[in-house]
Design a protein around this motif. Structure first.
Motif, PDB file in Angstrom:
ATOM      1  N   ILE A 185       4.524  23.129  92.225  1.00  0.00           N
ATOM      2  CA  ILE A 185       3.237  23.769  92.540  1.00  0.00           C
ATOM      3  C   ILE A 185       3.389  25.178  93.016  1.00  0.00           C
ATOM      4  O   ILE A 185       2.444  26.005  92.608  1.00  0.00           O
ATOM      5  N   SER A 186       4.364  25.401  93.767  1.00  0.00           N
ATOM      6  CA  SER A 186       4.363  26.665  94.206  1.00  0.00           C
ATOM      7  C   SER A 186       4.762  27.772  93.080  1.00  0.00           C
ATOM      8  O   SER A 186       4.327  29.082  93.057  1.00  0.00           O
ATOM      9  N   ASP A 187       5.481  27.258  92.168  1.00  0.00           N
ATOM     10  CA  ASP A 187       6.048  27.998  91.043  1.00  0.00           C
ATOM     11  C   ASP A 187       4.586  28.151  90.311  1.00  0.00           C
ATOM     12  O   ASP A 187       4.746  29.388  89.594  1.00  0.00           O
ATOM     13  N   GLY A 240      -0.301  16.490 100.790  1.00  0.00           N
ATOM     14  CA  GLY A 240       0.461  17.470 100.197  1.00  0.00           C
ATOM     15  C   GLY A 240      -0.217  18.787 100.798  1.00  0.00           C
ATOM     16  O   GLY A 240       0.571  19.265 101.627  1.00  0.00           O
ATOM     17  N   GLY A 241      -1.235  19.287 100.045  1.00  0.00           N
ATOM     18  CA  GLY A 241      -1.815  20.643 100.518  1.00  0.00           C
ATOM     19  C   GLY A 241      -2.568  20.147 102.076  1.00  0.00           C
ATOM     20  O   GLY A 241      -2.956  20.954 102.797  1.00  0.00           O
ATOM     21  N   ALA A 296      12.142  20.646  96.373  1.00  0.00           N
ATOM     22  CA  ALA A 296      11.224  19.309  96.490  1.00  0.00           C
ATOM     23  C   ALA A 296      11.268  18.159  95.332  1.00  0.00           C
ATOM     24  O   ALA A 296      11.110  18.758  94.206  1.00  0.00           O
ATOM     25  N   ARG A 297      11.293  17.020  95.765  1.00  0.00           N
ATOM     26  CA  ARG A 297      11.429  15.977  94.344  1.00  0.00           C
ATOM     27  C   ARG A 297      10.800  14.675  94.899  1.00  0.00           C
ATOM     28  O   ARG A 297      11.096  14.216  96.026  1.00  0.00           O
ATOM     29  N   ARG A 304       4.269  16.763  96.277  1.00  0.00           N
ATOM     30  CA  ARG A 304       5.366  17.615  95.930  1.00  0.00           C
ATOM     31  C   ARG A 304       4.855  19.107  96.436  1.00  0.00           C
ATOM     32  O   ARG A 304       4.679  19.795  95.456  1.00  0.00           O
ATOM     33  N   VAL A 305       4.609  19.412  97.335  1.00  0.00           N
ATOM     34  CA  VAL A 305       3.957  20.420  97.965  1.00  0.00           C
ATOM     35  C   VAL A 305       4.970  21.115  99.064  1.00  0.00           C
ATOM     36  O   VAL A 305       4.965  20.823 100.040  1.00  0.00           O
TER      37      VAL A 305
END
Ligand SMILES: Cc1ncc(COP(=O)(O)O)c(C=O)c1O
Ligand SMILES: [Zn+2]
Length: 397
Positions: A185-187, A240-241, A296-297, A304-305
């Motif tokens: 998600i950061s990508d 996550g967030g 992250a995995r 996955r954050v």
């Protein structure tokens, strides 16, 4: 009275005030998250908690404490007021007297993300926003696509390429644009910010926009109301967030200000996957903020954050509540799916299964005592993850 008592926004870090009538993102002074404020003195004079029992079974029952001013702007698909299920057999197995599952899989688009998105999209409509973009692990994107369709707004959703196919299809199905991005998600956030079109989009990334939090805080209001205006001892929440956890903590603060709840607040537990556990690592080091988690995995895509934007607020809630952060392995969370299914008739999402795996660990470590009243959040429906619904070997047919 059924009017919003929303007054202004305040920066969660530096305290700067921002007006409510214009679109807002993050604090212009320090770049941190903005939090909505309400005229709670007036609410105290004009409202009583008993009034709520007669209201509609959606999160809009808390109308005065939500930011949408004009009723005609509300775009609802029936979100919120999800069931608080008893989990007696699972509780018995774990030696717990009072165990509950807050079943968020009942929401429109089958996850708790509908809460935040319904409120944020309604507010965006009210503020004259026409086009919205966000990075998503999948469920938030599906919710955005559905509510944007209902509101007649254009939506752009950036998701990791390996997002479950149901999520990708539902986003397209509701008419939004999907952008598949290599990575997590950061990508996706980076790709979104690089897009040439970004200037015409309103960024609805969680906590970079103040109103998704307001929708999610209703999980805290509901819990109090469903327990007869009391709170449980422990809340276990897949993080996550962290917007759900921060939102509930904000809700408890508002309820206390209103005098509708008293006594000790619950210990908040943030559950992460071992393969992506920045909050757990920061919590162990008693840090105020987390560091980016490389590589992250996890099968629990919503977890996955690698770096939550409002990590300081998640960690603050954990410290203030005497709670904790805990990581669970994919192997352990996957084991909970058929176990909870056959014991309780509940099909957890992997993120909810992580919360149950964490519960098992915390009982074992005696962080949770047999008499504690515990609520586990199942944040979405397992029916969206059909690849995880596998019968035990030899039983198919
Ligand atoms: C099913 C599910 N659970 C939990 C989360 C994490 O939610 P939050 O961002 O509120 O921590 C997500 C986020 O994508 C999710 O889809
Ligand atoms: Zn600030």
């Amino acid at each position: 009275m059924l009017k919003s008592l929303f007054t202004q926004l305040r920066c969660s870090a530096c305290g700067k005030i921002f007006p409510a009538h214009a679109p807002q993102t993050v604090c212009a002074a320090c770049g941190k998250a903005l939090l909505a404020e309400y005229d709670l003195d007036r609410a105290k004079r004009q409202l009583s908690r008993e009034q709520f029992s007669k209201r509609e079974g959606t999160l809009w029952r808390y109308r005065e404490l939500l930011p949408v001013v004009d009723d005609s702007m509300i775009r609802s698909l029936g979100e919120g007021w999800s069931p608080l299920l008893t989990a007696g057999k699972l509780g018995e197995e774990l030696g717990l007297k009072s165990l509950y599952v807050k079943e968020e899989g009942y929401n429109p688009t089958l996850s708790f993300k509908a809460r935040g998105i319904s409120v944020a999209v309604s507010k965006a409509l009210e503020l004259g926003i026409r086009e919205i973009a966000m990075p998503s692990a999948g469920n938030a994107g599906g919710a955005l696509a559905a509510y944007a369709a209902r509101a007649g707004l254009k939506a752009h959703v950036f998701v990791p390429r390996d997002t479950p196919v149901v999520n990708i299809r539902e986003i397209k199905f509701y008419g939004a644009e999907v952008y598949l991005v290599e990575g997590d998600i950061s990508d996706c956030a980076k790709a979104m910010n690089k897009s040439e079109q970004r200037h015409s989009w309103f960024d609805m990334s969680t906590m970079k926009e103040p109103y998704r939090l307001e929708g999610k805080k209703t999980m805290g209001f509901e819990l109090a109301e469903q327990f007869g205006w009391e709170l449980p001892d422990v809340i276990i929440y897949p993080t996550g967030g962290g917007t759900g956890l921060i939102g509930m903590w904000k809700a408890f603060h508002e309820l206390e200000q209103l005098g509708w709840i008293t006594g000790k607040r619950p210990r908040m537990v943030a559950v992460q996957a071992e393969g992506c556990a920045p909050i757990v690592r920061a919590f162990k080091m008693r840090k105020k903020e987390s560091d980016f988690w490389e590589g992250a995995r996890t099968v629990a895509f919503g977890l996955r954050v690698p770096k939550a934007f409002a990590d300081h607020l998640i960690l603050q809630a954990l410290y203030d509540s005497c709670g904790c952060a805990i990581g669970v392995s994919d192997e352990n969370l996957l084991q909970e799916l058929p176990r909870v299914g056959s014991l309780e008739g509940i099909l957890l999402c992997p993120e909810g299964a992580a919360a149950v795996a964490a519960l098992r660990q915390l009982v074992h470590e005696r962080f949770i005592a047999p008499a504690d009243r515990v609520v586990v959040y199942n944040t979405g429906s397992g029916y969206k993850y059909t690849e995880l619904i596998v019968p035990e070997a030899g039983n198919e047919g």
